[in-house]
Write an enzyme that holds these catalytic residues in place. Structure first.
Site, PDB file in Angstrom:
ATOM      1  N   LYS A 241       5.565  29.377  24.512  1.00  0.00           N
ATOM      2  CA  LYS A 241       6.489  29.997  25.476  1.00  0.00           C
ATOM      3  C   LYS A 241       5.824  31.191  26.151  1.00  0.00           C
ATOM      4  CE  LYS A 241      10.511  28.261  22.971  1.00  0.00           C
ATOM      5  NZ  LYS A 241      11.621  28.458  22.035  1.00  0.00           N
TER       6      LYS A 241
ATOM      7  N   ASP B 142      18.437  30.760  26.350  1.00  0.00           N
ATOM      8  CA  ASP B 142      18.484  29.545  25.519  1.00  0.00           C
ATOM      9  C   ASP B 142      19.784  28.782  25.766  1.00  0.00           C
ATOM     10  OD1 ASP B 142      16.339  28.799  23.881  1.00  0.00           O
ATOM     11  OD2 ASP B 142      16.760  30.404  22.434  1.00  0.00           O
TER      12      ASP B 142
ATOM     13  N   GLN C 196      13.884  32.963  18.220  1.00  0.00           N
ATOM     14  CA  GLN C 196      13.465  31.632  17.778  1.00  0.00           C
ATOM     15  C   GLN C 196      14.201  31.241  16.501  1.00  0.00           C
ATOM     16  OE1 GLN C 196      11.526  29.652  19.605  1.00  0.00           O
ATOM     17  NE2 GLN C 196      11.446  27.982  18.151  1.00  0.00           N
TER      18      GLN C 196
HETATM   19  N1  GUN Z   1      14.226  26.215  17.589  1.00  0.00           N
HETATM   20  C1  GUN Z   1      14.088  24.924  17.953  1.00  0.00           C
HETATM   21  N2  GUN Z   1      14.349  24.778  19.275  1.00  0.00           N
HETATM   22  C2  GUN Z   1      14.664  25.995  19.735  1.00  0.00           C
HETATM   23  C3  GUN Z   1      15.027  26.477  21.022  1.00  0.00           C
HETATM   24  O1  GUN Z   1      15.145  25.749  22.020  1.00  0.00           O
HETATM   25  N3  GUN Z   1      15.271  27.826  21.095  1.00  0.00           N
HETATM   26  C4  GUN Z   1      15.197  28.642  20.021  1.00  0.00           C
HETATM   27  N4  GUN Z   1      15.470  29.948  20.202  1.00  0.00           N
HETATM   28  N5  GUN Z   1      14.860  28.217  18.811  1.00  0.00           N
HETATM   29  C5  GUN Z   1      14.603  26.904  18.676  1.00  0.00           C
END
Ligand code: GUN
Length: 291
Positions: free
Chosen positions: A52, A119, A96
């Site tokens: 990211k 998100d 995350q």
């Molecule tokens: N863990 C797995 N997929 C995601 C996501 O799209 N966002 C976040 N914050 N954590 C995750």
């Protein structure tokens, strides 16, 4: 059978995002800024967050990565979220997931300002998405819709079967695909661990989306000839073929299912790159003050 190339689609979208950033800057605007909070040392989470941050660099966003040890207290994490909510330079941020067991994940999600929740996990954004109002949409489902659009895959009146009912993928995707318009207008079935005759349900799908996190769960006998198959699975399994000692496995037994399909996503290189792309698009929206 046509392979859906998520890397190619995400690269194309990233180019348009990068151009948009240049336009904003040339008009004297602020550089979009995405921040991420990572707790602990889970290998998968570290990799995703690093991807990211790298994607931010690629499109010209500013990025901030705040990392904490596994034993950080819930209060300390909530304090950082409050700081990020108040920081005017940060347009959007993510925490995350998953988080360590001593931290209440839902409390954390609800502490993020809905205006910065890129998100799309906050109940306000989920609720808005559900009734078709502008909102930040969960990145993986939004990325899947972008793939369907890019390949002009017909969705109206199609029977879409989703395996998995997670808050991050299965549930929001089921709503998005049942919305009026394109891509949407699907008749959606959501299958899960208590579904009876799951193979029969899957075999009725024009569009089959596997998002349960069980490597190679979908086998050829579960897939209709000509179906579109989207594989959201990314489980790390031990492998002697790679330097790292693991490789990513999807939820679909690719080699036997692919010959049956009109379109199929590979793992890696299918849905994965699109998730990050959607996050960037949400951040750009946040920077523009729009959802
Ligand atoms: N863990 C797995 N997929 C995601 C996501 O799209 N966002 C976040 N914050 N954590 C995750």
């Amino acid at each position: 059978m046509e392979l859906i190339d998520g890397k190619k689609v995400s690269d194309a979208i990233k180019i348009t995002i990068a151009e948009e950033v240049q336009t904003i800057l040339s008009q004297g605007g602020k550089r979009p800024h995405l921040a991420a909070i990572l707790v602990g040392t889970d290998g998968g989470s570290i990799t995703y967050v690093n991807h990211k941050v790298k994607a931010c660099e690629q499109v010209g966003f500013a990025s901030t990565l705040k990392t904490f040890d596994e034993d950080i207290s819930e209060d300390a994490l909530l304090d950082t979220i409050a700081e990020f909510n108040a920081n005017k330079d940060i347009d959007g941020f993510i925490v995350q997931l998953p988080l360590p067991k001593h931290i209440d994940e839902q409390k954390v999600i609800e502490a993020i300002s809905p205006n910065k929740d890129v998100d799309g996990f906050h109940p306000i954004n989920v609720g808005k998405m559900m009734i078709g109002l502008p909102s930040f949409k969960s990145a993986t489902p939004a990325g899947i819709l972008e793939l369907l659009k890019y390949y002009h895959i017909e969705t109206a009146g199609k029977h879409c079967v989703i395996i998995g009912r997670s808050n991050i993928v299965g549930k929001p995707l089921s709503v998005m695909l049942s919305h009026k318009g394109y891509p949407g207008d699907c008749t959606v079935t959501v299958c899960h661990s208590r579904t009876k005759n799951i193979a029969e349900e899957c075999k009725r799908a024009d569009i089959l989306i596997a998002a349960l996190g069980s490597p190679e769960f979908v086998t050829a006998d579960m897939v209709k000839q000509g179906a579109v198959v989207i594989d959201v699975g990314t489980t790390r399994v031990a492998s002697s073929e790679t330097k790292s000692g693991w490789k990513l496995k999807g939820d679909v037994k690719f080699d036997e299912v692919a010959p049956l399909c009109s379109y199929i996503t590979p793992v890696p290189g299918g849905v994965g790159p699109m998730t990050i792309c959607s996050l960037l698009m949400n951040t750009l929206q946040a920077a523009r003050g729009k959802k």
